[in-house]
Design an enzyme around this catalytic site. Structure first.
Site, PDB file in Angstrom:
ATOM      1  N   HIS A 167       0.861  -1.181   0.000  1.00 16.31           N
ATOM      2  CA  HIS A 167       0.000   0.000   0.000  1.00 16.31           C
ATOM      3  C   HIS A 167       0.901   1.236   0.000  1.00 16.31           C
ATOM      4  CE1 HIS A 167      -3.736   2.274   0.807  1.00 16.31           C
ATOM      5  NE2 HIS A 167      -2.907   3.107   1.397  1.00 16.31           N
ATOM      6  N   CYS A 168       0.792   2.024  -1.048  1.00 19.46           N
ATOM      7  CA  CYS A 168       1.666   3.187  -1.208  1.00 19.46           C
ATOM      8  C   CYS A 168       0.955   4.437  -0.700  1.00 19.46           C
ATOM      9  CB  CYS A 168       2.051   3.362  -2.672  1.00 19.46           C
ATOM     10  SG  CYS A 168       3.176   4.750  -2.957  1.00 19.46           S
ATOM     11  N   PRO A 169       1.443   5.079   0.349  1.00 20.18           N
ATOM     12  CA  PRO A 169       0.782   6.297   0.848  1.00 20.18           C
ATOM     13  C   PRO A 169       0.966   7.487  -0.083  1.00 20.18           C
ATOM     14  CG  PRO A 169       2.801   5.883   2.067  1.00 20.18           C
ATOM     15  CD  PRO A 169       2.605   4.701   1.179  1.00 20.18           C
TER      16      PRO A 169
END
Length: 422
Positions: A167-169
């Site tokens: 999950h890439c912020p």
């Protein structure tokens, strides 16, 4: 009014334009990422590229520097939007657990008295064959399904994602099967954009030193924007450049970030590795799968599925229902006895009335005599009358011996009266 799927979505995603765009719960960080791209690009176009337009005369090639910077920035923003605003490969949730996987265990008594009540058993894992090798897959309690191979549940988006990478912020979205290609292109394009801006700023400093600013210090003082952009691109290059190199390695070995960090210490063989060339073709040349979710479709409300019932519980319910049926049979049998007794008493009373009419005497028969068949002239106690009641409030259908004796005495007295009348 029926609702659409995105309106009742159980994940933590955010939707825009009526469910056409889907983002993660941290989509606001996307604004920071856009500003980190647009602001430096705008500074470069205004303070650097504008002065390079006439440095390549007489053909005005310098205009291409400005055009390439603008086109490159738009290209990176489009890739960012394709990465963050699309379904990353979410596996639709099930409305109930798979019933074919249920089983009941009656071997262990779990009730007082050693009574065996079946407990519901559910396998947490099962195996599937991938490239001839068995792979263990896990059951997801949240989505109520067995995750496909390489699928994992994202705790931030609260969804199971196929070929989950991470999950890439910075893009505010999960990186999975349907957007990993665009994510890599976004990171690699950002790396190239940083290199391009850094190179053009250094070239502009070189032109300044060739004209009126013979030293590097004087040239840097004349163009502070170039100094800022070179420092900014140098720092950013460590991040986006490092990600580009790391994901290039993952693509060549057909791994995901999740698998690389989770199974690094296990030294297990990678069953998905098909060679460097085939791995790259799988990521860049394979057709993207269609989304398994129709976010704009209307919700079909299925009736709730009844829980599975074991044979043990069915037999237990049948045995529990037997006492009730037995009581109902006893009540019906008692009712038949009451009707037979009343019919007999009515016949005897009619005979007695005929005898009394023959003698010219009219007697009054009380209601208790009609029901119980007891002669009112005989001394009967209240307890005897109470015991002879046939009401349904009585908990027993047995006739006491006192009532039977009173009834026989009454019958003998009637026989004596009938004989005297004759």
């Amino acid at each position: 009014m029926a609702k659409r799927v995105y309106e009742v979505w159980k994940g933590s995603n955010k939707f825009l334009f009526g469910g056409r765009l889907i983002f993660g719960p941290d989509a606001r960080s996307l604004l920071i990422t856009i500003s980190l791209i647009v602001v430096p690009a705008a500074i470069f176009c205004v303070f650097v590229a504008r002065h390079l337009r006439h440095q390549f005369s007489p053909h005005d090639v310098g205009y291409s520097i400005l055009a390439v910077a603008i086109a490159f920035t738009i290209y990176v923003l489009v890739l960012l939007l394709l990465t963050s605003a699309r379904d990353p490969g979410i596996v639709p949730r099930a409305s109930h657990p798979p019933a074919e996987e249920f089983s009941y265990d009656t071997s262990v008594p779990n009730e007082p008295g050693g009574r065996h009540t079946p407990s519901l058993q559910f396998p947490r894992t099962r195996e599937e064959i991938v490239n001839g090798v068995p792979v263990r897959i896990k059951y997801c309690d949240t989505c109520m399904l067995y995750r496909p191979p390489r699928c994992s549940h994202c705790s931030i988006c609260n969804n199971c994602v196929e070929r989950f990478d991470h999950h890439c912020p910075w893009v505010g979205q999960c990186i999975g099967q349907r957007n990993y290609r665009y994510f890599f292109m976004f990171v690699s394009s950002s790396t190239l954009l940083c290199i391009y801006v850094f190179s053009m700023c250094a070239l502009y400093i070189k032109f300044l030193m060739d004209e009126n600013y013979p030293t590097v210090w004087k040239a840097l003082k004349h163009s502070p924007a170039s100094v800022f952009l070179m420092i900014y691109c140098f720092i950013a290059l460590w991040f986006v450049g490092g990600l580009t190199g790391f994901h290039s390695y993952l693509i060549s070995t057909n791994q995901t970030t999740y698998e690389n960090f989770r199974y690094r210490s296990d030294n297990r063989a990678n069953v998905y590795d098909r060679g460097c060339v085939n791995n790259c073709l799988e990521v860049f040349c394979r057709k993207t799968k269609a989304s398994r979710n129709k976010f704009r479709s209307f919700v079909n409300e299925d009736p709730p599925r009844p829980p599975p019932i074991s044979r043990y519980r069915e037999s237990e319910d049948e045995s529990a229902s037997n006492p009730r049926s037995k009581v109902e049979d006893d009540l019906e049998f008692g009712g038949d006895l009451l009707k037979i007794s009343q019919r007999r008493n009515f016949e005897e009373v009619d005979d007695e009335i005929d005898v009394r009419d023959g003698n010219g005497t009219h007697g009054i028969i009380s209601e208790s005599e009609l029901v119980s068949g007891v002669d009112p002239q005989l001394p009967v106690s209240r307890s005897e009358v109470r015991n002879s009641s046939w009401g349904r409030r009585s908990s027993s259908w047995e006739i006491s011996a006192e009532v039977l004796a009173a009834n026989s005495a009454a019958t003998e007295s009637r026989i004596q009266v009938r004989n005297e009348a004759r």
